[in-house]
Scaffold this motif. Structure first.
Motif: not given
Length: 288
Positions: A94-98, A156-157, A185-188, A214-217
């Motif tokens: 989970a850490r490495h795959d965010s 988050s982040g 939920v916080i949006r940038a 994957s951050g976009t997803e």
């Protein structure tokens, strides 16, 4: 006494209430005696499915995979000591795959902490380098506060794993426990000046390229990414194991930047501007 803002219950039942409050519908676990109050609380809950496994590593990896598929935090509950160490492979992934992941771990009784009790582990030290946050709850009245924050940090982040340690006697202790609403939920919201600078850099570039992860997803921004690529006529590559970040049949898609040398990696090497969206520039993304 239960009121509109509190409920009289034990810590284990409070954990279950918090999971339901966060919208959790699946919990992966290997049953253990250090969190029987949570299992008891799950017994009468119809809207959360408890999925039992034979080994904690498998349970935690299932929760991590569920989070990837659902784009919602995965939840795993394991017992103390070897249960936690077995589950650590899922936390590492989970850490490495965010991946947003909540690992709830049973712990020895509070009075036994620091006395080399059976299967006692200091989870802060054990998980500290691979989790976003490690916390132990020693007062059942703090269960809602901490669980709500754990989900917020996991989401988050850059998403990632959070480990919450739960002493057995704390889970069994009853108290008037306050109800806490989930974090919004916080949006940038990027600074307009930075957006203007990016547009100018794109206009000046001869061979710009988008590297999508994957951050976009997780942000639900896949359609926005497609429009961005089409508006500025920029080709797209996806990062290691993130093929779904951009439609593979889109004419702007060049391929996945795998660990092996390929055309997508050559395109990145030949570009004069890399716009990294929803990814970090780690060793696998940059080939070194």
């Amino acid at each position: 006494m239960s009121t509109a803002k509190t409920r009289h219950m034990n810590g284990g039942h409070a954990v279950v209430d918090c999971l339901r409050n966060e919208g959790v519908r699946h919990v992966f676990n290997v049953p253990g005696e250090s969190f029987t109050s949570i299992l008891d609380g799950m017994r009468d809950v119809n809207d959360v499915r408890l999925i039992s496994n034979r080994q904690e590593g498998g349970a935690c990896l299932m929760a991590e995979a569920y989070a990837k598929a659902s784009r919602q935090p995965g939840v795993c509950v394991v017992t103390r000591g070897p249960g936690a160490t077995n589950a650590s492979i899922g936390v590492h992934c989970a850490r490495h795959d965010s991946t947003p992941l909540i690992l709830l771990v049973g712990q020895v009784a509070r009075a036994a902490r620091g006395r080399e009790a059976g299967q006692e582990i200091d989870y802060t030290h054990f998980f500290g380098s691979i989790a976003k946050w490690v916390i132990e709850i020693n007062d059942p009245r703090r269960v809602p506060e901490v669980i709500s924050r754990a989900f917020h940090i996991a989401r988050s982040g850059r998403p990632g794993p959070v480990v919450v340690s739960l002493p057995r006697d704390m889970l069994d202790e009853a108290a008037d426990i306050p109800l806490v609403a989930p974090y919004p939920v916080i949006r940038a919201h990027p600074e307009p000046g930075l957006i203007k600078d990016l547009v100018e850099r794109i206009a000046a570039a001869q061979n710009p390229i988008i590297m999508a992860g994957s951050g976009t997803e997780y942000a639900g921004a896949r359609e926005e990414l497609i429009r961005f690529s089409e508006t500025f006529q920029i080709p797209v590559v996806t990062t290691y194991r993130r093929l779904s970040a951009f439609p593979n049949d889109h004419p702007h898609y060049l391929g996945n930047v795998s660990s092996a040398k390929n055309a997508a990696r050559d395109a990145v090497a030949g570009s004069d501007l890399v716009v990294a969206i929803g990814t970090r520039l780690n060793q696998q993304s940059t080939a070194g």
